[in-house]
Enzyme design. Sequence first.
Site, PDB file in Angstrom:
ATOM      1  N   ASP A  44       0.854  -1.189   0.000  1.00 30.29           N
ATOM      2  CA  ASP A  44       0.000   0.000   0.000  1.00 30.29           C
ATOM      3  C   ASP A  44       0.891   1.241   0.000  1.00 30.29           C
ATOM      4  OD1 ASP A  44      -2.054   1.806   0.232  1.00 30.29           O
ATOM      5  OD2 ASP A  44      -3.008   0.830   1.946  1.00 30.29           O
ATOM      6  N   ASP A  45       0.838   2.012  -1.074  1.00 35.38           N
ATOM      7  CA  ASP A  45       1.606   3.261  -1.211  1.00 35.38           C
ATOM      8  C   ASP A  45       3.117   3.031  -1.301  1.00 35.38           C
ATOM      9  OD1 ASP A  45      -0.868   4.403  -0.934  1.00 35.38           O
ATOM     10  OD2 ASP A  45      -0.363   5.664   0.776  1.00 35.38           O
ATOM     11  N   CYS A  84      -6.271   3.990  -3.703  1.00 35.09           N
ATOM     12  CA  CYS A  84      -6.467   2.688  -3.065  1.00 35.09           C
ATOM     13  C   CYS A  84      -7.575   1.802  -3.641  1.00 35.09           C
ATOM     14  CB  CYS A  84      -6.721   2.888  -1.583  1.00 35.09           C
ATOM     15  SG  CYS A  84      -5.397   3.740  -0.712  1.00 35.09           S
ATOM     16  N   ARG A  88      -7.346  -1.505  -6.249  1.00 35.72           N
ATOM     17  CA  ARG A  88      -7.614  -2.865  -5.775  1.00 35.72           C
ATOM     18  C   ARG A  88      -8.732  -3.542  -6.576  1.00 35.72           C
ATOM     19  NH1 ARG A  88      -4.862  -3.161  -0.824  1.00 35.72           N
ATOM     20  NH2 ARG A  88      -3.697  -1.205  -0.757  1.00 35.72           N
ATOM     21  N   LYS A 137      -5.523  -5.580   3.919  1.00 37.94           N
ATOM     22  CA  LYS A 137      -6.452  -4.481   3.625  1.00 37.94           C
ATOM     23  C   LYS A 137      -7.385  -4.837   2.469  1.00 37.94           C
ATOM     24  CE  LYS A 137      -6.343   0.221   1.730  1.00 37.94           C
ATOM     25  NZ  LYS A 137      -5.506   1.380   1.416  1.00 37.94           N
ATOM     26  N   HIS A 139     -10.760  -2.819   1.435  1.00 38.21           N
ATOM     27  CA  HIS A 139     -11.049  -1.492   0.874  1.00 38.21           C
ATOM     28  C   HIS A 139     -11.902  -1.498  -0.391  1.00 38.21           C
ATOM     29  CE1 HIS A 139      -9.307   2.884   1.047  1.00 38.21           C
ATOM     30  NE2 HIS A 139     -10.611   2.785   1.337  1.00 38.21           N
ATOM     31  N   SER A 162      -8.431   1.579   4.762  1.00 37.59           N
ATOM     32  CA  SER A 162      -7.081   2.052   5.042  1.00 37.59           C
ATOM     33  C   SER A 162      -6.827   2.236   6.536  1.00 37.59           C
ATOM     34  CB  SER A 162      -6.817   3.379   4.321  1.00 37.59           C
ATOM     35  OG  SER A 162      -6.820   3.199   2.923  1.00 37.59           O
ATOM     36  N   HIS A 239       1.454   2.602   3.783  1.00 35.89           N
ATOM     37  CA  HIS A 239       0.450   3.660   3.914  1.00 35.89           C
ATOM     38  C   HIS A 239       0.575   4.308   5.291  1.00 35.89           C
ATOM     39  CE1 HIS A 239      -3.447   5.652   4.093  1.00 35.89           C
ATOM     40  NE2 HIS A 239      -3.722   5.299   2.843  1.00 35.89           N
ATOM     41  N   ASP A 291      -0.126  -0.922  -4.870  1.00 33.85           N
ATOM     42  CA  ASP A 291      -1.380  -0.383  -5.391  1.00 33.85           C
ATOM     43  C   ASP A 291      -1.231   0.984  -6.040  1.00 33.85           C
ATOM     44  OD1 ASP A 291      -0.972   1.084  -3.033  1.00 33.85           O
ATOM     45  OD2 ASP A 291      -3.093   1.120  -2.499  1.00 33.85           O
ATOM     46  N   ASN A 292      -0.254   1.774  -5.604  1.00 30.10           N
ATOM     47  CA  ASN A 292       0.015   3.083  -6.216  1.00 30.10           C
ATOM     48  C   ASN A 292       1.320   3.609  -5.642  1.00 30.10           C
ATOM     49  OD1 ASN A 292      -2.713   3.794  -4.210  1.00 30.10           O
ATOM     50  ND2 ASN A 292      -0.742   4.699  -3.665  1.00 30.10           N
ATOM     51  N   LYS A 312       1.560   9.316  -5.386  1.00 27.73           N
ATOM     52  CA  LYS A 312       0.178   8.876  -5.210  1.00 27.73           C
ATOM     53  C   LYS A 312      -0.809   9.987  -5.565  1.00 27.73           C
ATOM     54  CE  LYS A 312      -2.991   7.341  -1.550  1.00 27.73           C
ATOM     55  NZ  LYS A 312      -3.080   6.789  -0.182  1.00 27.73           N
TER      56      LYS A 312
END
Length: 498
Positions: A44-45, A84, A88, A137, A139, A162, A239, A291-292, A312
């Site tokens: 995540d991130d 996010c 996903r 996660k 989301h 998140s 994240h 994810d990003n 992001k």
Amino acid sequence: MKKRVRSLSFWSALFCLLVYTSQLAYAADLQVPKRPNVIIIFMDDMGYGDPECYNGTLYHTPNLNKLAAEGMRFTHFYAAQAVCSASRAALLTGCYPNRLSISGALFPWSNVALNPKEETIASMLKKSGYRTGMVGKWHLGAEPPYWPASYGFDSYTGLPYSNDMWPVDYDGKPIKDSSDFRIRYPKLPLIEGTKVVKHINTLEDQGELTGIYTTKAIQFIQQHKQKPFFLYLAHSMPHAPIAASGKFLGKSEWGLFGDMMMEIDWSVGEIMKTLRKEGLDQNTLVIFTSDNGPWLSFGKHAGNAGGLREGKGTSFEGGQREPCIMRWPGTIPAGSICNKIGATIDLLPTIAEICKADLPKQKIDGVSILPLLLNNVSANPRDEFVYYYQRNSLEAIRKTNWKLVFPHTGVTYQELPPGENGAPSPRRSVKFELGLYDLSTDPGESRNLANKYPEKVKELSILADKYRKELGDDLTKVACTECRPAAVFTPSVKAPGN
């Protein structure tokens, strides 16, 4: 005596025939490999430059380095969108998220979720005889029935959204200011199946998440080692708010972010150690990506984009080009590097081909990149990619090494100093002009060639119209003709202001 010799000759010949037959059967088995297990480790991130084997500095990620040395490292691999929930949805369905009417990051009070009618990697493989599990996660729906069990997963442990969606400030203390919208967040729940087993109340609790996820992932592997399985491990880190457990705090030269990265690397190592111990590592496809890009507002509590532009929440390379490593011994050549375009939307059709599963009946946007995994240098299954953001804005398009950025308003991290001590800097929006970039020589998108190559601008604009006709574009006010509806429901949590 002669009869005895003839008898021995008969039995010797029969024995040789049986051995030869068994050898033929064994050879046939070798030619038809077992369907592999599949593990997707989704960060995540995490920025393009965060793993040490990409550009990470002042901390070490030896397990990720080993994963890359034993597999393939991608240099042009993309998340489908730089945020996010949208990202996903794309990973699990093989669709651009706007096709599914999913955009942005869903809040605890959001009234939409991924439509359970959509086929996911989990539901696809489950129908093909796989056991399926998710840890981490989610989301894609804030409350049941829009949790993983409704999307093909046999088991689930993790957070529904998140880790910053909680009523706690950046310093780890409960929010007291009633004018701060974050005070409306409910307590952050850790879910087991469909039940809340505990709440994440402090930064120390956050520091236990990576360990909890790793333990649950290992248990899933051990419980289902006799049958093919699919495991989706979606870490909550990096994240913000970032955190690490006590055994990793202070272990890096890059503060808390480096400590957290070392723990993530440890987690990857534990997964691989388990696969080897259970005799599964030779027949398991492991995919590691994000994810990003990095949430650069958080300064040293965020990662780095490896020299790519922005991060992001943007359609520049730093927002969507991700680290990606894939390992599958005997199929993916060890130590290989892929410089062709790939994307998370390509994982579903690739896994379907590898695992001999049926593709979804509804249209998807991904293509199988199995030829890339086989290191077929002449293969090029994806040579174009579109960068959608906001609700449904086509902000950029890439064809081969050329990228055209359309005029749009977006966030920039370049004109404000980064935040400190876990708090973010203010966000700033600017108007971006039309820009043409040659990513082969300018991955940082710093030299605008639109005026120099107007014919290339025209070519990419015409290609973009093809996508607008199908998926729409808010920037040019084109309606989507092939979008499918998200699930809509009435949430139990009230939105701020209500």
